[in-house]
Design a protein around this motif. Structure first.
Motif, PDB file in Angstrom:
ATOM      1  N   VAL A   1       0.857  -1.180   0.000  1.00  0.00           N
ATOM      2  CA  VAL A   1       0.000   0.000   0.000  1.00  0.00           C
ATOM      3  C   VAL A   1       0.897   1.237   0.000  1.00  0.00           C
ATOM      4  O   VAL A   1       1.826   1.335   0.803  1.00  0.00           O
ATOM      5  N   CYS A   2       0.605   2.164  -0.913  1.00  0.00           N
ATOM      6  CA  CYS A   2       1.348   3.424  -0.929  1.00  0.00           C
ATOM      7  C   CYS A   2       0.737   4.325   0.145  1.00  0.00           C
ATOM      8  O   CYS A   2      -0.480   4.512   0.181  1.00  0.00           O
ATOM      9  N   ILE A   3       1.577   4.851   1.037  1.00  0.00           N
ATOM     10  CA  ILE A   3       1.046   5.614   2.175  1.00  0.00           C
ATOM     11  C   ILE A   3       1.403   7.096   2.133  1.00  0.00           C
ATOM     12  O   ILE A   3       1.142   7.807   3.094  1.00  0.00           O
ATOM     13  N   GLY A   4       2.007   7.566   1.038  1.00  0.00           N
ATOM     14  CA  GLY A   4       2.245   9.005   0.987  1.00  0.00           C
ATOM     15  C   GLY A   4       3.468   9.399   0.194  1.00  0.00           C
ATOM     16  O   GLY A   4       4.182   8.556  -0.352  1.00  0.00           O
ATOM     17  N   PRO A   5       3.714  10.708   0.154  1.00  0.00           N
ATOM     18  CA  PRO A   5       4.860  11.249  -0.578  1.00  0.00           C
ATOM     19  C   PRO A   5       6.197  10.908   0.101  1.00  0.00           C
ATOM     20  O   PRO A   5       6.206  10.357   1.196  1.00  0.00           O
ATOM     21  N   PRO A   6       7.324  11.240  -0.554  1.00  0.00           N
ATOM     22  CA  PRO A   6       8.642  10.810  -0.059  1.00  0.00           C
ATOM     23  C   PRO A   6       8.981  11.178   1.384  1.00  0.00           C
ATOM     24  O   PRO A   6       9.499  10.326   2.111  1.00  0.00           O
ATOM     25  N   ALA A   7       8.686  12.401   1.803  1.00  0.00           N
ATOM     26  CA  ALA A   7       9.130  12.820   3.146  1.00  0.00           C
ATOM     27  C   ALA A   7       8.607  11.851   4.197  1.00  0.00           C
ATOM     28  O   ALA A   7       7.413  11.528   4.221  1.00  0.00           O
ATOM     29  N   ALA A   8       9.496  11.386   5.085  1.00  0.00           N
ATOM     30  CA  ALA A   8       9.111  10.382   6.092  1.00  0.00           C
ATOM     31  C   ALA A   8       7.928  10.847   6.929  1.00  0.00           C
ATOM     32  O   ALA A   8       7.044  10.054   7.256  1.00  0.00           O
ATOM     33  N   LYS A   9       7.865  12.133   7.238  1.00  0.00           N
ATOM     34  CA  LYS A   9       6.766  12.605   8.090  1.00  0.00           C
ATOM     35  C   LYS A   9       5.407  12.414   7.405  1.00  0.00           C
ATOM     36  O   LYS A   9       4.383  12.310   8.079  1.00  0.00           O
ATOM     37  N   ASP A  10       5.408  12.359   6.090  1.00  0.00           N
ATOM     38  CA  ASP A  10       4.152  12.177   5.349  1.00  0.00           C
ATOM     39  C   ASP A  10       3.887  10.717   4.982  1.00  0.00           C
ATOM     40  O   ASP A  10       2.832  10.390   4.448  1.00  0.00           O
ATOM     41  N   SER A  11       4.850   9.839   5.210  1.00  0.00           N
ATOM     42  CA  SER A  11       4.660   8.436   4.816  1.00  0.00           C
ATOM     43  C   SER A  11       4.981   7.487   5.976  1.00  0.00           C
ATOM     44  O   SER A  11       4.079   7.095   6.719  1.00  0.00           O
ATOM     45  N   TYR A  12       6.273   7.182   6.171  1.00  0.00           N
ATOM     46  CA  TYR A  12       6.622   6.175   7.190  1.00  0.00           C
ATOM     47  C   TYR A  12       6.330   6.632   8.629  1.00  0.00           C
ATOM     48  O   TYR A  12       6.328   5.822   9.539  1.00  0.00           O
ATOM     49  N   LEU A  13       6.100   7.930   8.807  1.00  0.00           N
ATOM     50  CA  LEU A  13       5.736   8.418  10.143  1.00  0.00           C
ATOM     51  C   LEU A  13       4.254   8.819  10.202  1.00  0.00           C
ATOM     52  O   LEU A  13       3.785   9.335  11.216  1.00  0.00           O
ATOM     53  N   ASN A  14       3.548   8.567   9.112  1.00  0.00           N
ATOM     54  CA  ASN A  14       2.145   8.979   9.013  1.00  0.00           C
ATOM     55  C   ASN A  14       1.240   7.904   9.621  1.00  0.00           C
ATOM     56  O   ASN A  14       0.834   6.952   8.958  1.00  0.00           O
ATOM     57  N   MET A  15       0.934   8.070  10.911  1.00  0.00           N
ATOM     58  CA  MET A  15       0.208   7.024  11.639  1.00  0.00           C
ATOM     59  C   MET A  15      -1.174   6.759  11.042  1.00  0.00           C
ATOM     60  O   MET A  15      -1.591   5.605  10.916  1.00  0.00           O
ATOM     61  N   ALA A  16      -1.874   7.830  10.649  1.00  0.00           N
ATOM     62  CA  ALA A  16      -3.231   7.651  10.115  1.00  0.00           C
ATOM     63  C   ALA A  16      -3.183   6.810   8.846  1.00  0.00           C
ATOM     64  O   ALA A  16      -3.984   5.883   8.660  1.00  0.00           O
ATOM     65  N   ALA A  17      -2.216   7.107   7.978  1.00  0.00           N
ATOM     66  CA  ALA A  17      -2.121   6.372   6.712  1.00  0.00           C
ATOM     67  C   ALA A  17      -1.754   4.909   6.956  1.00  0.00           C
ATOM     68  O   ALA A  17      -2.267   4.002   6.285  1.00  0.00           O
ATOM     69  N   ILE A  18      -0.894   4.676   7.924  1.00  0.00           N
ATOM     70  CA  ILE A  18      -0.466   3.299   8.198  1.00  0.00           C
ATOM     71  C   ILE A  18      -1.600   2.485   8.826  1.00  0.00           C
ATOM     72  O   ILE A  18      -1.848   1.337   8.448  1.00  0.00           O
ATOM     73  N   VAL A  19      -2.318   3.100   9.771  1.00  0.00           N
ATOM     74  CA  VAL A  19      -3.454   2.392  10.381  1.00  0.00           C
ATOM     75  C   VAL A  19      -4.514   2.108   9.309  1.00  0.00           C
ATOM     76  O   VAL A  19      -5.074   1.000   9.244  1.00  0.00           O
ATOM     77  N   ALA A  20      -4.756   3.079   8.423  1.00  0.00           N
ATOM     78  CA  ALA A  20      -5.734   2.863   7.351  1.00  0.00           C
ATOM     79  C   ALA A  20      -5.292   1.710   6.456  1.00  0.00           C
ATOM     80  O   ALA A  20      -6.100   0.850   6.086  1.00  0.00           O
ATOM     81  N   ALA A  21      -3.989   1.656   6.141  1.00  0.00           N
ATOM     82  CA  ALA A  21      -3.472   0.566   5.299  1.00  0.00           C
ATOM     83  C   ALA A  21      -3.677  -0.786   5.987  1.00  0.00           C
ATOM     84  O   ALA A  21      -4.040  -1.784   5.341  1.00  0.00           O
ATOM     85  N   ALA A  22      -3.499  -0.814   7.307  1.00  0.00           N
ATOM     86  CA  ALA A  22      -3.690  -2.062   8.060  1.00  0.00           C
ATOM     87  C   ALA A  22      -5.162  -2.476   8.051  1.00  0.00           C
ATOM     88  O   ALA A  22      -5.488  -3.659   7.885  1.00  0.00           O
ATOM     89  N   GLU A  23      -6.041  -1.496   8.189  1.00  0.00           N
ATOM     90  CA  GLU A  23      -7.479  -1.819   8.211  1.00  0.00           C
ATOM     91  C   GLU A  23      -7.949  -2.305   6.844  1.00  0.00           C
ATOM     92  O   GLU A  23      -8.667  -3.302   6.745  1.00  0.00           O
ATOM     93  N   ILE A  24      -7.516  -1.617   5.814  1.00  0.00           N
ATOM     94  CA  ILE A  24      -7.939  -1.985   4.443  1.00  0.00           C
ATOM     95  C   ILE A  24      -7.486  -3.401   4.087  1.00  0.00           C
ATOM     96  O   ILE A  24      -8.214  -4.158   3.467  1.00  0.00           O
ATOM     97  N   THR A  25      -6.260  -3.732   4.495  1.00  0.00           N
ATOM     98  CA  THR A  25      -5.712  -5.035   4.100  1.00  0.00           C
ATOM     99  C   THR A  25      -6.020  -6.138   5.111  1.00  0.00           C
ATOM    100  O   THR A  25      -5.702  -7.300   4.879  1.00  0.00           O
ATOM    101  N   GLY A  26      -6.606  -5.760   6.247  1.00  0.00           N
ATOM    102  CA  GLY A  26      -6.952  -6.764   7.260  1.00  0.00           C
ATOM    103  C   GLY A  26      -5.751  -7.315   8.010  1.00  0.00           C
ATOM    104  O   GLY A  26      -5.740  -8.494   8.399  1.00  0.00           O
ATOM    105  N   ALA A  27      -4.750  -6.471   8.244  1.00  0.00           N
ATOM    106  CA  ALA A  27      -3.565  -6.915   9.013  1.00  0.00           C
ATOM    107  C   ALA A  27      -3.964  -7.128  10.467  1.00  0.00           C
ATOM    108  O   ALA A  27      -4.725  -6.339  11.022  1.00  0.00           O
ATOM    109  N   ASP A  28      -3.472  -8.182  11.092  1.00  0.00           N
ATOM    110  CA  ASP A  28      -3.771  -8.319  12.524  1.00  0.00           C
ATOM    111  C   ASP A  28      -2.619  -7.862  13.405  1.00  0.00           C
ATOM    112  O   ASP A  28      -2.751  -7.816  14.622  1.00  0.00           O
ATOM    113  N   ALA A  29      -1.492  -7.507  12.803  1.00  0.00           N
ATOM    114  CA  ALA A  29      -0.375  -6.975  13.595  1.00  0.00           C
ATOM    115  C   ALA A  29       0.481  -6.054  12.735  1.00  0.00           C
ATOM    116  O   ALA A  29       0.478  -6.166  11.505  1.00  0.00           O
TER     117      ALA A  29
END
Ligand code: ADP
Length: 448
Positions: free
Chosen positions: A49-77
């Motif tokens: 899942v693509c979670i945002g633009p290059p800057a880490a604060k907008d992607s790898y540090l973007n908690m909302a985007a990561i939680v959404a990616a987990a919910e969409i894909t059904g991750a349990d951890a």
């Protein structure tokens, strides 16, 4: 056991977690920024899942985007790797609220250890030896002066929220103290948004020795020996070895057991590392990292324990697969952090890798996520691989390291491989005779 794990990281550590998941029969979800669309961790994962633009604060540090990616894909951890959200207590709480397991310790333990003043107090109470210093933060110079005179100069002013060696200032004598406090506070405020600082005795020639621990939810706690991470540049680790060439078996057993007992007392859950400075046969706690560390593979090589596998199993509520008596140290291991940097000036060197060949053969492990044709983006950390060598004796490991460095091909960019090729001929290094200042002194003497 989990069915699906989302890996909230990139680079070699995302691959490392993916590998552990696959061996446990778990399906993986990669997340990535737009700059990482063609990264190896994305192509290997079962879903991405693509979670945002290059800057880490907008992607790898973007908690909302990561939680959404987990919910969409059904991750349990979610496995956070190291860096990014791995020591973010709020992230662990948010995941709990969404009924997603965080592969790491409790939010409370992350929070306590993330505040170095609280960490020192907690660890001191659990029986861990501390660096002498202020009790709590210091705000006024007069109070700091009193503490500094009691413990003796030189002293170090450190940021309570510090990390990555930032917000640390040395005061050689009373005349430097006010300025050191002022600059440490300013740096801490800018880097961490918190200007709380504390004072510690400055140790002149210590080694950095850290103990790996793992604890499950059934009351089992084990320690997996030490790593010597004294070879540092700007307080950042460059090369690590396990076990330390400086400790006797008795010292190793003593600090290992002290650490294990303290972790048991804390009721900690997961893997973690307790970092000490070691000088004149004494250990002094500096901090605890509540996550997997970059240098974890050297411990894996000498103990035959897959730390990431254990970490995932612990988070899933399983018991550790090992008792303390199962942990036996076998041979020696060294890791070199290979950075995309000029080996002399350390200027970052992102760009396209034109040719790539990883070293192999007996006793060699190369943890990396790069490949021929891959373009290293300029937005992230410059570490592109870890060359890990192991063998029965330190001498054999040094010979292997040399041939593995010579065998590695990475063209099109600069890397720090030549630095290690140079280092390996140095008699002090070969004798294991170094402390935390040694590498910088050697670089200063030999690069001009
Ligand atoms: P950070 O979290 O910023 O990495 P640490 O407390 O882990 O900070 O310290 C990083 C490094 O700084 C240590 O490995 C050591 O080289 C140096 N250092 C920290 N505290 C002291 C001290 N009291 N005396 C001398 N060096 C220190």
């Amino acid at each position: 056991m989990f069915q699906k794990v989302l890996i909230a990281n990139r680079g070699e550590i995302a691959l490392r977690v993916h590998r552990a998941c696959k061996e446990l029969g778990i399906s993986t979800i990669a997340v990535h920024s737009t700059a990482d669309a063609s990264a190896m961790h994305v192509s290997l994962a079962d879903e991405s899942v693509c979670i945002g633009p290059p800057a880490a604060k907008d992607s790898y540090l973007n908690m909302a985007a990561i939680v959404a990616a987990a919910e969409i894909t059904g991750a349990d951890a979610i496995h956070p790797g190291y860096g990014f959200l791995s020591e973010n207590a709020r992230f662990a709480e948010i995941l709990a609220a969404h009924d997603i397991a965080f592969i790491g310790p409790s939010a409370d333990h992350i929070r306590v250890m993330g505040d170095k003043i609280a960490a020192k107090e907690t660890m001191g109470n659990a029986g861990i030896p501390l660096v002498p210093g202020s009790e709590g933060g210091i705000s006024d110079t007069a109070e700091a002066m009193k503490v500094a005179r009691d413990i003796g100069f030189p002293v170090l002013i450190k940021a309570a929220s510090g990390g990555g060696g930032r917000g640390m200032k040395l005061a050689q004598g009373p005349e430097d103290l006010e300025q050191a406090i002022f600059t440490a506070q300013a740096e801490a405020k800018a880097a961490f948004g918190d200007d709380t600082v504390y004072l510690e005795k400055y140790l002149g020639q210590p080694r950095h020795i850290e103990i790996q621990i793992a604890a499950d939810s059934h009351g089992n706690v084990i320690q997996l020996g030490e790593r010597d991470c004294s070879l540092q540049r700007r307080n950042q680790k460059v090369l690590e070895e396990a076990l330390s060439p400086a400790l006797t078996r008795a010292q190793r057993e003593q600090i290992g057991e002290t650490t294990r007992a303290a972790i048991e007392k804390l009721g900690y859950l997961g893997v973690g590392t307790i970092e000490y400075l070691y000088e004149n046969n004494e250990f002094f706690f500096i901090e605890m990292n509540t996550r997997l560390q970059v240098e974890h593979p050297i411990t894996e090589q000498i103990t035959d324990v897959d730390l990431v596998r254990e970490q995932i199993r612990i988070a899933a509520g399983e018991s550790l697969a090992y008792k303390q008596s199962d942990i036996k140290f076998k041979g020696h291991s060294i890791e070199c952090r290979i950075n995309a940097e000029d080996p002399v000036t350390f200027t970052p060197s992102p760009g396209k890798i034109t040719n790539f060949h990883a070293a192999g053969g007996p006793g060699v492990r190369f943890d990396s996520a790069v490949y021929a044709g891959y373009t290293i983006p300029p937005h992230y950390d410059s570490m592109i691989g870890k060359l890990i060598v192991f063998g029965d004796t330190r001498e054999l490991v040094l010979a292997r390291l040399r041939r593995a460095l010579d065998e590695t091909v990475i063209t099109g960019i600069n890397t720090t491989i030549p630095l290690f090729q140079r280092l390996i001929d140095n008699p002090d290094f070969r004798n294991g005779d170094y402390n935390i200042h040694w590498l910088e002194n050697w670089l200063a003497e030999t690069s001009g």
